[in-house]
Write a protein that holds these residues in place. Structure first.
Motif, PDB file in Angstrom:
ATOM      1  N   ILE A 102       0.864  -1.179   0.000  1.00 40.31           N
ATOM      2  CA  ILE A 102       0.000   0.000   0.000  1.00 40.31           C
ATOM      3  C   ILE A 102       0.902   1.232   0.000  1.00 40.31           C
ATOM      4  CG2 ILE A 102      -1.886   1.222   1.126  1.00 40.31           C
ATOM      5  CD1 ILE A 102      -2.629  -1.596   0.206  1.00 40.31           C
ATOM      6  N   PRO A 103       1.007   1.930  -1.104  1.00 44.72           N
ATOM      7  CA  PRO A 103       1.930   3.074  -1.187  1.00 44.72           C
ATOM      8  C   PRO A 103       1.637   4.114  -0.109  1.00 44.72           C
ATOM      9  CG  PRO A 103       1.103   2.480  -3.368  1.00 44.72           C
ATOM     10  CD  PRO A 103       0.304   1.695  -2.384  1.00 44.72           C
ATOM     11  N   ILE A 104       2.682   4.751   0.383  1.00 42.54           N
ATOM     12  CA  ILE A 104       2.545   5.758   1.436  1.00 42.54           C
ATOM     13  C   ILE A 104       1.656   6.915   0.983  1.00 42.54           C
ATOM     14  CG2 ILE A 104       4.568   7.100   0.752  1.00 42.54           C
ATOM     15  CD1 ILE A 104       3.439   6.253   4.359  1.00 42.54           C
ATOM     16  N   GLU A 105       1.531   7.102  -0.319  1.00 46.78           N
ATOM     17  CA  GLU A 105       0.687   8.174  -0.840  1.00 46.78           C
ATOM     18  C   GLU A 105      -0.775   8.005  -0.434  1.00 46.78           C
ATOM     19  OE1 GLU A 105       4.424   8.362  -2.705  1.00 46.78           O
ATOM     20  OE2 GLU A 105       3.030   6.647  -2.643  1.00 46.78           O
ATOM     21  N   GLN A 106      -1.195   6.774  -0.165  1.00 51.50           N
ATOM     22  CA  GLN A 106      -2.572   6.573   0.275  1.00 51.50           C
ATOM     23  C   GLN A 106      -2.839   7.313   1.581  1.00 51.50           C
ATOM     24  OE1 GLN A 106      -5.369   4.830  -0.890  1.00 51.50           O
ATOM     25  NE2 GLN A 106      -4.345   4.669  -2.871  1.00 51.50           N
ATOM     26  N   SER A 107      -1.973   7.123   2.558  1.00 52.40           N
ATOM     27  CA  SER A 107      -2.171   7.772   3.858  1.00 52.40           C
ATOM     28  C   SER A 107      -1.917   9.272   3.783  1.00 52.40           C
ATOM     29  CB  SER A 107      -1.249   7.135   4.905  1.00 52.40           C
ATOM     30  OG  SER A 107      -1.613   5.789   5.128  1.00 52.40           O
ATOM     31  N   ARG A 108      -0.899   9.655   3.041  1.00 55.32           N
ATOM     32  CA  ARG A 108      -0.611  11.085   2.916  1.00 55.32           C
ATOM     33  C   ARG A 108      -1.753  11.817   2.220  1.00 55.32           C
ATOM     34  NH1 ARG A 108       5.805  10.826   1.093  1.00 55.32           N
ATOM     35  NH2 ARG A 108       6.641  10.257   3.165  1.00 55.32           N
ATOM     36  N   THR A 109      -2.369  11.160   1.242  1.00 54.69           N
ATOM     37  CA  THR A 109      -3.507  11.772   0.549  1.00 54.69           C
ATOM     38  C   THR A 109      -4.685  11.945   1.495  1.00 54.69           C
ATOM     39  OG1 THR A 109      -2.848  10.883  -1.596  1.00 54.69           O
ATOM     40  CG2 THR A 109      -5.165  11.467  -1.333  1.00 54.69           C
ATOM     41  N   LEU A 110      -4.963  10.940   2.311  1.00 56.45           N
ATOM     42  CA  LEU A 110      -6.056  11.048   3.274  1.00 56.45           C
ATOM     43  C   LEU A 110      -5.812  12.203   4.241  1.00 56.45           C
ATOM     44  CD1 LEU A 110      -8.645  10.107   4.644  1.00 56.45           C
ATOM     45  CD2 LEU A 110      -7.279   8.391   5.894  1.00 56.45           C
ATOM     46  N   VAL A 111      -4.612  12.285   4.761  1.00 55.63           N
ATOM     47  CA  VAL A 111      -4.280  13.352   5.703  1.00 55.63           C
ATOM     48  C   VAL A 111      -4.440  14.726   5.048  1.00 55.63           C
ATOM     49  CG1 VAL A 111      -2.394  14.396   7.023  1.00 55.63           C
ATOM     50  CG2 VAL A 111      -2.772  11.923   7.120  1.00 55.63           C
ATOM     51  N   SER A 112      -3.947  14.846   3.827  1.00 58.25           N
ATOM     52  CA  SER A 112      -4.040  16.128   3.120  1.00 58.25           C
ATOM     53  C   SER A 112      -5.489  16.543   2.910  1.00 58.25           C
ATOM     54  CB  SER A 112      -3.326  16.021   1.773  1.00 58.25           C
ATOM     55  OG  SER A 112      -3.496  17.195   1.006  1.00 58.25           O
ATOM     56  N   ARG A 113      -6.321  15.587   2.561  1.00 58.88           N
ATOM     57  CA  ARG A 113      -7.717  15.920   2.280  1.00 58.88           C
ATOM     58  C   ARG A 113      -8.513  16.170   3.554  1.00 58.88           C
ATOM     59  NH1 ARG A 113      -8.268  11.674  -2.765  1.00 58.88           N
ATOM     60  NH2 ARG A 113      -7.123  12.983  -4.252  1.00 58.88           N
ATOM     61  N   LEU A 114      -8.142  15.516   4.635  1.00 54.59           N
ATOM     62  CA  LEU A 114      -8.781  15.824   5.915  1.00 54.59           C
ATOM     63  C   LEU A 114      -8.467  17.259   6.330  1.00 54.59           C
ATOM     64  CD1 LEU A 114      -8.202  12.517   7.957  1.00 54.59           C
ATOM     65  CD2 LEU A 114     -10.379  13.378   7.080  1.00 54.59           C
ATOM     66  N   LYS A 115      -7.216  17.649   6.148  1.00 53.49           N
ATOM     67  CA  LYS A 115      -6.836  19.033   6.465  1.00 53.49           C
ATOM     68  C   LYS A 115      -7.591  20.009   5.571  1.00 53.49           C
ATOM     69  CE  LYS A 115      -2.133  18.065   8.138  1.00 53.49           C
ATOM     70  NZ  LYS A 115      -0.682  18.244   7.865  1.00 53.49           N
ATOM     71  N   GLY A 116      -7.695  19.633   4.282  1.00 53.10           N
ATOM     72  CA  GLY A 116      -8.389  20.504   3.347  1.00 53.10           C
ATOM     73  C   GLY A 116      -9.864  20.663   3.665  1.00 53.10           C
ATOM     74  N   ALA A 117     -10.425  19.668   4.346  1.00 51.60           N
ATOM     75  CA  ALA A 117     -11.839  19.722   4.729  1.00 51.60           C
ATOM     76  C   ALA A 117     -12.038  20.401   6.076  1.00 51.60           C
ATOM     77  CB  ALA A 117     -12.425  18.317   4.755  1.00 51.60           C
ATOM     78  N   GLY A 118     -10.948  20.929   6.640  1.00 49.33           N
ATOM     79  CA  GLY A 118     -11.056  21.652   7.901  1.00 49.33           C
ATOM     80  C   GLY A 118     -10.885  20.803   9.138  1.00 49.33           C
ATOM     81  N   LYS A 119     -10.508  19.524   8.968  1.00 48.95           N
ATOM     82  CA  LYS A 119     -10.270  18.671  10.131  1.00 48.95           C
ATOM     83  C   LYS A 119      -8.936  19.061  10.755  1.00 48.95           C
ATOM     84  CE  LYS A 119     -13.880  15.931   9.167  1.00 48.95           C
ATOM     85  NZ  LYS A 119     -14.424  16.568   7.948  1.00 48.95           N
ATOM     86  N   LYS A 120      -8.885  19.033  12.087  1.00 46.23           N
ATOM     87  CA  LYS A 120      -7.705  19.482  12.808  1.00 46.23           C
ATOM     88  C   LYS A 120      -6.863  18.296  13.281  1.00 46.23           C
ATOM     89  CE  LYS A 120      -9.827  23.781  14.462  1.00 46.23           C
ATOM     90  NZ  LYS A 120     -10.175  24.590  15.665  1.00 46.23           N
TER      91      LYS A 120
END
Length: 696
Positions: A620-638
């Motif tokens: 499972i490429p690390i980009e999967q988790s990094r993408t989730l984190v980035s999009r959570l931040k983009g959605a205003g999650k802290k």
């Protein structure tokens, strides 16, 4: 040597229940393994509780293998948390193991591990080195064989030159000649890579080899009979999904195609011979043609089933076949109901298993290894809720000696009890789940719960066992009930059950409902409090955890996700490059990949989620988790409030390193405690003190 080599054991089986003799010395690291070990731990459980990090410890001992003459044992043991491969000289009682390879030496160069080991003759241990590489965006599994001479200490690479990705599939061993047949990918003249394997005969002592079966453009895997003759070849087309079986009756015959069909259900419908018989063209194989996988006798030349099923178990699939010593007949069948079991066909072996079951509990003892003549056996003994241990049993004297406990600290302690319970999903389908009860909370009423979906997801299942990754025990030790649902799509329950999970509404939808329904059903039973539920998983379990946090925030107080897929369009592109267009459909079964992807739906309420990922995860490429984190931040999650991200620099998909494994478990404990404490003020009990720690 196969597990079925137990002839003659019946004569001395009556002595199996004798008292344990002085343990064979295997002290090599974390803890003493002698008879006095019980003084520190109550036999029927620990005083207080064990801290979570204890459950992340590497096994003290695993997979001991007897030499053909029964004089030596090759074994992997943990020394200060690091796996070390070594051997024990049984002719020198009390002597320490001789270690020759530390797995930690492979750590700095990525996801490397020693996958297996066995004897070839009486002086050479052949072990397999594996690695998972990411080459030009594609996942490549590498494997090599090494021979270790116990007399000289010399290590010899076995046929590494002109070998491609996989050069380590052992097909047949001749202990007398000290040779082995190996299937390997080859690189001709050091330039031209041939993805189709050849078969070579290798001298385990010198590494010299010769070709016995040249590669075939249609074959990706070869099969041999009990005489070491290549009898069949398997091949697959990554685009069409067709699986070809080529067969010949004898060594001088020509290979001919006997079947060539696709399996779009990915349920293993093709019949493949597993044990070639001495009867012309006859073999034993397994098939799920009637729904559940059973054992059949087949004519390989015509691919016709001969007679009625040889063996099947109602409501479950069989796991595999066990051959006789000569590899030319059926000695037994391995299968799993609520836990692993064996059905012996040899009447002597059946009598031995019956005695073991009566003396130690059904299926609590299994044979791990035997010498030629079966005068010595290595047994593993352990209940589903205890780590268990390895014992050396002399069938002539009746002496049974402890070799070493599986776990370096817990040893033979009986921990949190497990059971298998079937519950009804909301659409009426029956789901079997493994339930682990916190041993310190005997009232079993309105308890907090961790639902722990297994990885895979298809064709895999959980069962009652302590296991290599005892996360269920770690969380139950904290005071949670742990429920491990074998949701639709899981293996072992027949072809139709897998297909239910593979429907377009399975992945991310109906399979998620099965997890939610476990909370509802067990809450209605009174065991758990539905308002105190968290979800935790790794790999597919990590996907299901994040999907649950995103889709069903009202169900889960918290979510603990490791090594998951969070963006399916991105993952399908990766899998297409890795497995081909047909193989990429193994996971991507939904007709709405965006809709089932948590990273594509970061808005709205989420359960607070812990995200753990290994930088060196090649599955499972690390980009999967990094993408989730980035999009959570983009959605205003802290970060630190709505989610926490832990990236493990030396983490891999399979958690081979103790410190990385412990970090995952401790992070999981901390997140669960923060959002769903195991003990609250209104509970009738209090949390017990920690009495067992990693460091004393």
């Amino acid at each position: 040597m196969r597990m079925s080599k137990l002839a003659g054991l019946l004569l001395s089986a009556a002595t199996l229940s004798v008292a344990l003799a002085t343990p064979v010395s295997a002290n090599g690291g974390d803890a003493g393994q002698g008879a006095e070990a019980k003084d520190a731990i109550v036999v029927n459980g620990l005083r207080g509780r064990a801290e979570t990090a204890v459950f992340g410890k590497r096994p003290f001992m695993r997979s001991p293998r007897l030499s053909p003459d029964g004089a030596k044992i090759a074994v992997m043991m943990s020394r200060n948390g690091i796996d070390n491969l070594g051997w024990i000289d049984l002719n020198k009682p009390g002597s320490a193991p001789t270690f020759f390879l530390a797995a930690e030496e492979q750590r700095e160069v990525g996801d490397r591990s020693v996958a297996s080991w066995r004897w070839v003759g009486n002086r050479t241990i052949v072990y397999t080195l594996t690695s998972r590489e990411n080459i030009n965006g594609s996942r490549i599994d590498m494997a090599r064989l090494v021979g270790y001479d116990v007399e000289t200490g010399k290590m010899t690479p076995l046929a590494w030159d002109q070998t491609g990705a996989n050069g380590a599939r052992i097909m047949y061993i001749d202990d007398a000649k000290e040779t082995l047949l190996v299937q390997r990918d080859s690189i001709k003249d050091g330039v031209d890579y041939e993805g189709n394997p050849e078969v070579i005969e290798v001298d385990a002592r010198t590494g010299k080899y010769k070709t016995v079966q040249r590669s075939n453009v249609l074959v990706g895997s070869w099969l041999v009979d009990g005489k070491g003759v290549v009898r069949a070849g398997l091949g697959g087309d990554g685009s069409s999904g067709k699986q070809r079986l080529m067969y010949r009756s004898g060594p001088n015959d020509t290979f001919k195609t006997v079947s060539n069909e696709a399996d779009p259900t990915f349920t293993g419908t093709q019949i493949v011979p597993e044990i070639f018989l001495d009867e012309p063209d006859m073999a034993y194989a397994t098939s799920n043609k009637d729904g559940f996988r059973k054992v059949y006798k087949i004519n390989v030349r015509t691919m016709e089933v001969v007679g009625e099923p040889v063996f099947g178990i109602k409501g479950y699939d069989v796991d595999g076949l066990i051959a006789t010593e000569d590899d030319n007949n059926l000695a037994g069948v391995a299968y799993t109901t609520t836990k692993e079991r064996t059905r012996w066909f040899d009447p002597r072996l059946a009598a031995v298993q019956k005695f073991m079951d009566e003396d130690f509990g059904r299926s609590n003892v299994r044979v791990v290894s035997s010498n030629d003549g079966d005068t010595k056996l290595v047994l593993f003994k352990g209940k589903p809720n205890e780590p268990g241990g390895y014992f050396l049993y002399d069938t002539e004297s009746g002496k049974m000696q402890l070799l070493g406990w599986f776990h370096p600290i817990l040893k033979d302690a009986e921990l949190n009890p497990t059971d298998s319970i079937r519950y009804k999903a909301s659409d009426g389908m029956e789901i079997e789940a493994v339930v682990t009860y916190p041993r310190n909370r005997p009232h079993r009423k309105n308890l907090p719960v961790i639902v722990m979906p297994h990885g895979g997801p298809f064709g895999v299942r959980d069962q009652e066992e302590f296991g290599f990754f005892p996360w269920h025990q770690a969380m139950a030790e904290l005071g949670y009930v742990v429920i491990q649902p074998n949701y639709r799509g899981s293996g072992g329950y027949g072809k139709d059950f897998v297909k239910e999970g593979r429907k377009p509404n399975g992945y991310g939808l109906r399979m998620q409902d099965d997890l939610n329904d476990a909370v509802t059903w067990f809450a209605n039973s009174g065991l758990i409090d539905k308002d105190r539920a968290c979800i935790m998983g790794w790999s597919y379990g990590g996907y299901a955890t994040a999907r649950g946090a995103q889709r069903d925030a009202n169900v889960w107080k918290c979510a603990i996700a490791g090594a998951g897929v969070y963006d399916f369009p991105m993952m399908k592109a990766f899998d297409t490059r890795t497995f081909g267009s047909f193989g990429a459909n193994f996971q991507a079964t939904s007709d709405d990949l965006i809709g089932i992807s948590s990273a594509r739906n970061p808005d709205g309420p989420w359960s607070p989620i812990l995200i753990v990922a290994g930088l060196r995860d090649a599955r499972i490429p690390i980009e999967q988790s990094r993408t989730l984190v980035s999009r959570l931040k983009g959605a205003g999650k802290k970060e630190g409030v709505d989610f926490r991200y832990v990236e493990q620099p030396k983490g891999t998909h399979n958690l081979p390193y103790e410190d990385v494994h412990i970090e995952w478990l401790v992070e999981a404990e901390n997140w669960a405690r923060r959002f769903n404490p195991p003990y609250i003020a209104t509970d009738p009990d209090k949390e017990p003190a920690v009495t067992v720690k990693v460091n004393g």
